[in-house]
Write a protein that holds these residues in place. Structure first.
Motif, PDB file in Angstrom:
ATOM      1  N   ARG A  53     -60.242  15.840 -37.947  1.00 11.97           N
ATOM      2  CA  ARG A  53     -59.213  16.878 -38.050  1.00 11.97           C
ATOM      3  C   ARG A  53     -58.121  16.456 -39.045  1.00 11.97           C
ATOM      4  O   ARG A  53     -57.654  17.256 -39.854  1.00 11.97           O
ATOM      5  N   GLU A 105     -63.261  13.221 -33.626  1.00  7.89           N
ATOM      6  CA  GLU A 105     -62.676  14.547 -33.849  1.00  7.89           C
ATOM      7  C   GLU A 105     -61.246  14.429 -34.347  1.00  7.89           C
ATOM      8  O   GLU A 105     -60.831  15.161 -35.248  1.00  7.89           O
ATOM      9  N   ARG A 137     -66.788  20.273 -32.370  1.00  7.03           N
ATOM     10  CA  ARG A 137     -65.897  21.324 -31.883  1.00  7.03           C
ATOM     11  C   ARG A 137     -66.645  22.497 -31.261  1.00  7.03           C
ATOM     12  O   ARG A 137     -66.150  23.099 -30.304  1.00  7.03           O
ATOM     13  N   HIS A 138     -67.817  22.831 -31.787  1.00  6.17           N
ATOM     14  CA  HIS A 138     -68.437  24.097 -31.417  1.00  6.17           C
ATOM     15  C   HIS A 138     -69.774  23.954 -30.695  1.00  6.17           C
ATOM     16  O   HIS A 138     -70.442  24.957 -30.432  1.00  6.17           O
TER      17      HIS A 138
END
Length: 392
Positions: free
Chosen positions: A384, A380, A336-337
């Motif tokens: 999640r 992802e 995500r980052h």
């Protein structure tokens, strides 16, 4: 209702009442002229029907007063004056013009009585009693008109509410109703057609709780099996703040803004967000679907997501639960980052060296899979979903 005792005890002789009755026409003309001159709402000389209605009302009021002078104990029918109140409501006015007209009529009547007192031989006591009776009668007329006015307003409000309820049903129907039918009912309900709407799903246990006053263009469905609201132009000035203030303390979900014909879609997403909140996947309180779109998409087909997670998270399956949690958290943050250890460490509040160690473990477990963009995307989604389930 009877006229007060000071008149009934001094009965007006029948011949005097007949004399007064013979002058009704002239008194009626005076009253109407006063009303038309002083009260603009009733100045419609070209409207023959309206002029006739006003004359009839004045004649009924004067005639009714004289009837009660003849027989103070006779039953009185207030319905004609209730109808006057209903008429004021239908005209969209308040009661002030009608009450002013009644006061004018009373003053004209009293003036005529004082002029006739001498010729008719009325004693001062009788004259004072008549004056008192006029104003008692005026109060009774005003009460009857107010009763009719309130009834009409309540009926109008109830009918408007029923129309708005039917409009909400029409807007939320699947498949969507025709635009012409929606436009016709919206016009009848006094509701302006907006470009976009957002629906709010209310928790069933709290849906019937009294909400603070909402803007008049918000359609409410408190009595529906799944209570809801429909908010027009949700991105309009002040709409978001007004809605959040009204829903403060309620468990509710605000659906995304959609075209008017897709209102049912906004409500469906709001309902799904509310259900995920009940299950603990999303937080409780007031939710905005736009803030949780990824979670809503992930949980749209949980069986498919579970199957995907079983495949993509298989490399972690043999690890201890605590190890699985640490590596899954690190992998999701990395996806995500960004791929820099420092950035991931800042998000996780751990030392960068710890992140580098975990990333090396993940590279050993996943190998070249982490370089495949499709697999990273699926990872992802699975991570999640795992994170949301663990957060319950």
């Amino acid at each position: 209702m009877a006229i007060r005792s000071d008149v009934s005890e001094s009965r007006i002789p029948a011949e005097i009442v007949r004399t007064l009755r013979s002058g009704i026409g002239r008194v009626c003309d005076e009253v109407i002229e006063e009303i038309r001159t002083r009260i603009p709402e009733y100045a419609r000389p070209s409207d023959e029907i309206y002029v006739k209605v006003v004359r009839t009302a004045v004649e009924q009021a004067i005639d009714g007063f004289l009837d009660r002078l003849e027989d103070p104990g006779a039953p009185w029918d207030p319905e004609p004056f209730r109808m006057l109140g209903k008429g004021e409501a239908a005209e969209g006015r308040n009661l002030e013009p009608l009450q002013a007209a009644m006061r004018l009529g009373a003053r004209v009547g009293w003036r005529r009585l004082t002029e006739l007192a001498g010729p008719l031989g009325l004693s001062p006591q009788c004259l004072y009693g008549l004056g008192d009776a006029i104003f008692v009668y005026l109060d009774q007329l005003a009460d009857a008109a107010a009763e009719g006015f309130e009834y009409a307003r309540a009926h109008e409000a109830g009918e408007m509410e029923r129309r708005r309820s039917r409009l909400l049903d029409l807007l939320l129907s699947r498949p969507p109703a025709g635009q012409e039918a929606i436009a016709d009912l919206a016009k009848a309900a006094g509701w302006r057609l907006p470009r976009t709407v957002a629906c709010v799903a209310l928790d069933e246990q709290h849906g019937a709780r009294r909400l603070p006053p909402l803007p008049p263009d918000v359609l409410t469905g408190h009595q529906r099996p799944a209570p809801c609201l429909l908010v027009p132009d949700p991105a309009g000035p002040g709409q978001a703040q007004t809605l959040e203030h009204a829903l403060r303390g309620h468990h509710a979900a605000i659906g995304p803004a959609v075209p008017l014909t897709s209102a049912a879609t906004s409500l469906r997403w709001a309902g799904e967000a509310l259900e995920l909140s009940r299950r603990g996947v999303l937080p409780r309180g007031l939710l905005r679907c736009e803030d949780h779109m990824a979670t809503l998409v992930v949980f749209k087909d949980e069986e498919l997501v579970s199957a995907l997670a079983e495949v993509r998270l298989a490399p972690l399956a043999h690890l201890r639960p605590t190890q699985q949690d640490r590596l899954a958290e690190t992998l999701l943050a990395w996806l995500r980052h960004g791929r820099g250890a420092g950035e991931v460490a800042a998000k996780l509040h751990v030392h960068p060296q710890t992140v580098r160690y975990r990333l090396r473990q993940l590279e050993e477990l996943y190998g070249d899979q982490l370089t495949d963009p499709d697999i990273r995307f699926e990872l992802e989604i699975a991570l999640r979903a795992r994170q949301a389930v663990l957060a319950r």
